[in-house]
Every structure is written in C-alpha cells, then in structure tokens.
Design a protein around this motif. Structure first.
Motif, PDB file in Angstrom:
ATOM      1  N   UNK A   1       0.768  -1.236   0.000  1.00  0.00           N
ATOM      2  CA  UNK A   1       0.000   0.000   0.000  1.00  0.00           C
ATOM      3  C   UNK A   1       0.800   1.287   0.000  1.00  0.00           C
ATOM      4  N   UNK A   2       1.599   1.501   1.043  1.00  0.00           N
ATOM      5  CA  UNK A   2       2.357   2.759   1.126  1.00  0.00           C
ATOM      6  C   UNK A   2       3.405   2.824   0.019  1.00  0.00           C
ATOM      7  N   UNK A   3       4.005   1.691  -0.304  1.00  0.00           N
ATOM      8  CA  UNK A   3       5.006   1.650  -1.377  1.00  0.00           C
ATOM      9  C   UNK A   3       4.382   2.028  -2.720  1.00  0.00           C
ATOM     10  N   UNK A   4       3.126   1.609  -2.952  1.00  0.00           N
ATOM     11  CA  UNK A   4       2.431   1.966  -4.195  1.00  0.00           C
ATOM     12  C   UNK A   4       2.170   3.469  -4.232  1.00  0.00           C
ATOM     13  N   UNK A   5       1.765   4.036  -3.098  1.00  0.00           N
ATOM     14  CA  UNK A   5       1.522   5.482  -3.048  1.00  0.00           C
ATOM     15  C   UNK A   5       2.792   6.258  -3.408  1.00  0.00           C
ATOM     16  N   UNK A   6       3.907   5.822  -2.863  1.00  0.00           N
ATOM     17  CA  UNK A   6       5.185   6.477  -3.138  1.00  0.00           C
ATOM     18  C   UNK A   6       5.564   6.300  -4.605  1.00  0.00           C
ATOM     19  N   UNK A   7       5.434   5.074  -5.102  1.00  0.00           N
ATOM     20  CA  UNK A   7       5.787   4.778  -6.490  1.00  0.00           C
ATOM     21  C   UNK A   7       4.985   5.619  -7.473  1.00  0.00           C
ATOM     22  N   UNK A   8       3.666   5.638  -7.303  1.00  0.00           N
ATOM     23  CA  UNK A   8       2.816   6.365  -8.247  1.00  0.00           C
ATOM     24  C   UNK A   8       3.107   7.858  -8.225  1.00  0.00           C
ATOM     25  N   UNK A   9       3.424   8.395  -7.048  1.00  0.00           N
ATOM     26  CA  UNK A   9       3.720   9.825  -6.953  1.00  0.00           C
ATOM     27  C   UNK A   9       4.882  10.206  -7.857  1.00  0.00           C
ATOM     28  N   UNK A  10       5.979   9.469  -7.757  1.00  0.00           N
ATOM     29  CA  UNK A  10       7.143   9.877  -8.559  1.00  0.00           C
ATOM     30  C   UNK A  10       7.035   9.429 -10.008  1.00  0.00           C
ATOM     31  N   UNK A  11       6.336   8.323 -10.270  1.00  0.00           N
ATOM     32  CA  UNK A  11       6.131   7.933 -11.676  1.00  0.00           C
ATOM     33  C   UNK A  11       5.313   8.988 -12.420  1.00  0.00           C
ATOM     34  N   UNK A  12       4.374   9.619 -11.715  1.00  0.00           N
ATOM     35  CA  UNK A  12       3.512  10.628 -12.334  1.00  0.00           C
ATOM     36  C   UNK A  12       4.103  12.039 -12.210  1.00  0.00           C
ATOM     37  N   UNK A  13       5.375  12.097 -11.799  1.00  0.00           N
ATOM     38  CA  UNK A  13       6.092  13.383 -11.683  1.00  0.00           C
ATOM     39  C   UNK A  13       5.458  14.334 -10.673  1.00  0.00           C
ATOM     40  N   UNK A  14       4.875  13.757  -9.611  1.00  0.00           N
ATOM     41  CA  UNK A  14       4.354  14.555  -8.509  1.00  0.00           C
ATOM     42  C   UNK A  14       5.351  14.468  -7.343  1.00  0.00           C
ATOM     43  N   UNK A  15       5.265  15.400  -6.411  1.00  0.00           N
ATOM     44  CA  UNK A  15       6.085  15.289  -5.212  1.00  0.00           C
ATOM     45  C   UNK A  15       5.508  14.197  -4.319  1.00  0.00           C
TER      46      UNK A  15
END
Length: 212
Positions: free
Chosen positions: A154-168
C-alpha cells in the motif's frame, strides 16, 4: 509508438490487515483465507492477459497474491526494492492512542513536503523512492516484456505512483488503495511518461463482496 502496459496490484488481505496491525517490511505475513480468495478472483478475471513477466517484492504476501500466475508458468522476479516501507519500531504492533498521534504527526510532515522524515527506526518516503528507482529502471529496460504484472504494498504503491507521475511525494495520499486493488499504467517509450488507465480498481472482487 512503443509502450509498456503495467498491471500494478496491492497484495491480498492478511490477518494483520484485518486486525489493523502494522506490517511494513519487517513482518513477513501470509495471506488469510480472504486474501487467497482475492488472489483467485484476480487471477480468474485477468488470466487471459498474456503477461510476459511477474514482479513482486521479497515478502510472501505479494508472491502468494500472484501464485496462480506463477503456477501457470509466467516468469517471476522479486526485488527488495519493491518491499513495503519500513515502519520500524511499530511493526507487528496494534496501534494505540499514543500511536495514533505518532502517525498523525508522521502523515502531516509528509503532506507538508518533509518526505525525508523517517518512521521511528524505519524509513522515510524518500528512502523508499530511492530503492524503487533502480528496480523500475530495470523493468522499463526490458522493452520486450509487455504487458507485465507487479505486486506490491500500500504505502510503497503510493510512493511509487507519486514519482512515476512526476508529482512530489507529499501528494502520495491521493493514491488510494485496497487489498488486491488494481492500477493499470501505460508507459510511453517515446515521451518517457506514464498515464494511469485504472485507479484502485476492485471490480474483479465484486463477487467476494456480495458473498460476505
């Protein structure tokens, strides 16, 4: 236009999930009966997809969530870089009222952009991102593997998606997740950008909800 389609799922339910106990990377729990049923339901819904490779973390709950695909002969690689964030001192413990305040402070710091702020004796979101990067670079370098399935946490996915989508990483809580949910991503090799086609999708689990 060359692209890679990535089916990204969170692992199925464990007894720790059901009891609200923190797992992180230090607790290597097994799926419970519901988690096994979720894994089967996902397999039945997506077994027609010709996955070239399955990637998981090193933790049992991700491997068990994709076991039906592995049993069907799909090649598999596991990486510690895909493990859940280390929650440190609080792993394996039932949160109490003191912990609630601790987690509130932690999330407030992260949401304010202090994503180098670590959990007690554990990791910061920035540290998780840095160990995810080489794994994702390796996956994207396998240009002939399309589509692929990745099972994470869960938390790892949140972190992954943030940087993959070029968000902070401060925005990571916008990416919701539930046990055995699906994010479907498309990566363009031309633009080197990701798009999200499905978010936190659990339509494949509807039959299980109806039977509860």
């Amino acid at each position: 236009m060359k692209q890679k389609t990535i089916y990204l799922i969170r692992h199925g339910e464990t007894d720790y999930n059901r009891q609200g106990i923190v797992q992180g990377s230090g607790v290597d729990s097994d799926l419970n009966a519901m988690g096994q049923a979720q894994a089967l339901a996902f397999y039945q819904a997506y077994q027609h997809i010709p996955f070239e490779k399955v990637y998981t973390s090193k933790l049992r709950r991700t491997m068990q969530s994709v076991q039906f695909f592995l049993d069907a002969g799909i090649p598999h690689e596991s990486y510690a870089g895909l493990n859940e964030i280390s929650w440190g001192a609080r792993e394996g413990k039932m949160p109490n009222s003191f912990d609630n305040e601790y987690y509130r402070t932690l999330i407030e710091n992260w949401s304010a952009g202090h994503t180098d702020y670590p959990t007690e004796q554990g990791e910061s979101p920035n540290q998780v991102m840095e160990r995810q990067r080489p794994v994702i670079e390796h996956i994207l370098a396998q240009t002939d593997e399309n589509p692929i399935l990745i099972c994470m946490h869960g938390r790892a996915i949140r972190i992954l998606l943030s940087w993959l989508m070029n968000h902070t990483l401060a925005t990571m809580d916008m990416y919701e997740h539930s046990n055995l949910c699906l994010y479907k991503l498309n990566y363009s090799y031309d633009t080197q950008e990701f798009t999200i086609e499905l978010s936190n999708d659990s339509t494949h689990l509807l039959a299980l909800v109806m039977h509860q």
